[in-house]
Design a protein around this motif. Structure first.
Motif, short mmCIF file in Angstrom:
data_model
loop_
_atom_site.label_atom_id
_atom_site.label_comp_id
_atom_site.label_asym_id
_atom_site.label_seq_id
_atom_site.Cartn_x
_atom_site.Cartn_y
_atom_site.Cartn_z
N GLU A 53 47.40 -15.05 -76.97
CA GLU A 53 48.51 -15.02 -77.95
C GLU A 53 47.91 -14.41 -79.46
O GLU A 53 48.43 -13.42 -79.84
N GLY A 71 56.36 -15.50 -80.08
CA GLY A 71 55.30 -15.94 -79.26
C GLY A 71 55.54 -17.23 -78.84
O GLY A 71 56.02 -18.21 -79.72
N GLU A 72 55.32 -17.74 -77.62
CA GLU A 72 55.55 -18.76 -77.01
C GLU A 72 54.74 -19.89 -77.71
O GLU A 72 55.13 -21.09 -78.24
N TRP A 90 58.18 -8.20 -81.12
CA TRP A 90 57.46 -8.55 -79.97
C TRP A 90 57.58 -9.89 -79.37
O TRP A 90 57.63 -10.77 -80.24
N LEU A 91 58.29 -9.93 -77.96
CA LEU A 91 58.38 -11.21 -77.61
C LEU A 91 57.28 -11.38 -76.56
O LEU A 91 57.09 -10.80 -75.45
N ILE A 92 56.53 -12.48 -76.72
CA ILE A 92 55.37 -12.68 -76.08
C ILE A 92 54.88 -14.02 -75.25
O ILE A 92 55.06 -14.87 -76.15
N ASP A 93 54.85 -13.97 -74.10
CA ASP A 93 54.20 -14.98 -73.23
C ASP A 93 52.81 -14.72 -73.03
O ASP A 93 52.68 -13.94 -72.01
N ASP A 96 52.24 -16.48 -68.40
CA ASP A 96 53.32 -17.07 -67.97
C ASP A 96 53.01 -17.81 -66.52
O ASP A 96 52.41 -16.76 -65.88
N ILE A 112 55.04 -9.34 -71.98
CA ILE A 112 55.21 -8.76 -73.49
C ILE A 112 56.44 -7.78 -73.45
O ILE A 112 56.36 -6.85 -72.74
N TRP A 221 60.80 -15.49 -74.46
CA TRP A 221 59.33 -14.84 -73.93
C TRP A 221 59.08 -14.77 -72.36
O TRP A 221 58.58 -14.00 -71.82
#
Length: 286
Positions: A53, A71-72, A90-93, A96, A112, A221
């Protein structure tokens, strides 16, 4: 307003960055990991989640200083879920399927997505262990390793392979609901699968490998990239109650087609009624 040219640049940049970050997962996959818990014993995090991350956000923030991030690990640390605004976000894992990763089970990935004006524009899910790269751009289709993918056109539950994340039944407050829905799925479907990665499960719906996936216990995310990939593959994602899906409060049914969506909504509602009736009966017997 973000232009098509700017989105093209964002996509090329984040795609290369994601593939590069995947090396961290690949290199650490077989080794020992330092494990911590977050929400509970079932919610694991490793030093590699945090490392990936940081790589993603640091590089994206330098290149796109006006963009925001959800972000997670960042959110878990602050205990605060930011609002999704019209600003490019931006949505970030970073990993996962962390529990899979801890056990060296190969269904683990980086997920992402980029949302602009609250609309998902870019989605990338990358499993560096199995070399699966799922990609989508809004209006441009969905792809696995550069080849177009399409969701399933199977419309009957009894001919469907369905996914449900049964491990959430470890959470006592929702155990009966989860197990009730699992029983309903098992009773009618062709088969049930649990992958341990929401992002990869969504991608399997997108590629037509499974017909449907349901979970009420996810975070933005987990699903943002996969939701866009499904939509671009011809499938659909709705709220568990049958309404419009909200990526920031993701209770979802993801399916290959509309008719199956309606059947799953009915199945889940019926299962919940049975669970409630069973609970009332047990209370009266005490």
């Amino acid at each position: 307003m973000t232009t098509l040219e700017e989105l093209n640049y964002c996509y090329d940049f984040v795609l290369n960055l994601t593939i590069e970050s995947g090396k961290v997962i690949r290199d650490a996959f077989q080794g020992s990991k330092k494990i911590e818990t977050k929400a509970g014993d079932w919610d694991l995090v490793t030093q590699y989640d945090k490392k990936i991350e940081a790589i993603l956000i640091d590089n994206l923030a330098r290149r796109f200083p006006t963009h925001k991030f959800i972000g997670e690990e960042t959110v878990s640390h602050s205990n605060f879920l930011p609002e999704l605004t019209n600003v490019p976000t931006w949505l970030i894992d970073p990993i996962d399927g962390t529990t899979n990763f801890v056990h060296s089970f190969p269904h683990t990935c980086i997920s992402i997505a980029l949302a602009v004006n609250k609309e998902l524009e870019i989605g990338i899910v990358y499993n560096p262990i199995l070399e699966q790269l799922f990609t989508a751009r809004r209006g441009h289709g969905a792809f696995l390793n550069g080849k177009p993918i399409k969701s399933s056109n199977v419309e009957e539950l009894e001919h469907s392979l369905l996914c449900l994340e049964a491990s959430y039944a470890t959470i006592e407050d929702i155990r009966d609901i989860i197990l009730g829905r699992l029983e309903a799925f098992v009773s009618i479907a062709h088969g049930i699968r649990t992958m341990g990665s929401a992002a990869l499960t969504l991608c399997h719906v997108a590629m037509g490998a499974v017909e449907g996936y349901h979970s009420d216990n996810l975070m933005p995310w987990d699903v943002a990239a996969g939701v866009l990939i499904i939509r671009e593959a011809g499938g659909m994602v709705i709220d568990t109650n049958g309404g419009e899906f909200n990526v920031m409060s993701p209770k979802l049914i993801a399916v290959g087609n509309c008719r199956l969506a309606k059947e799953l909504v009915k199945l889940i509602k019926h299962a919940d009624i049975k669970t409630h009736q069973r609970s009332l009966l047990l209370q009266t017997m005490k």
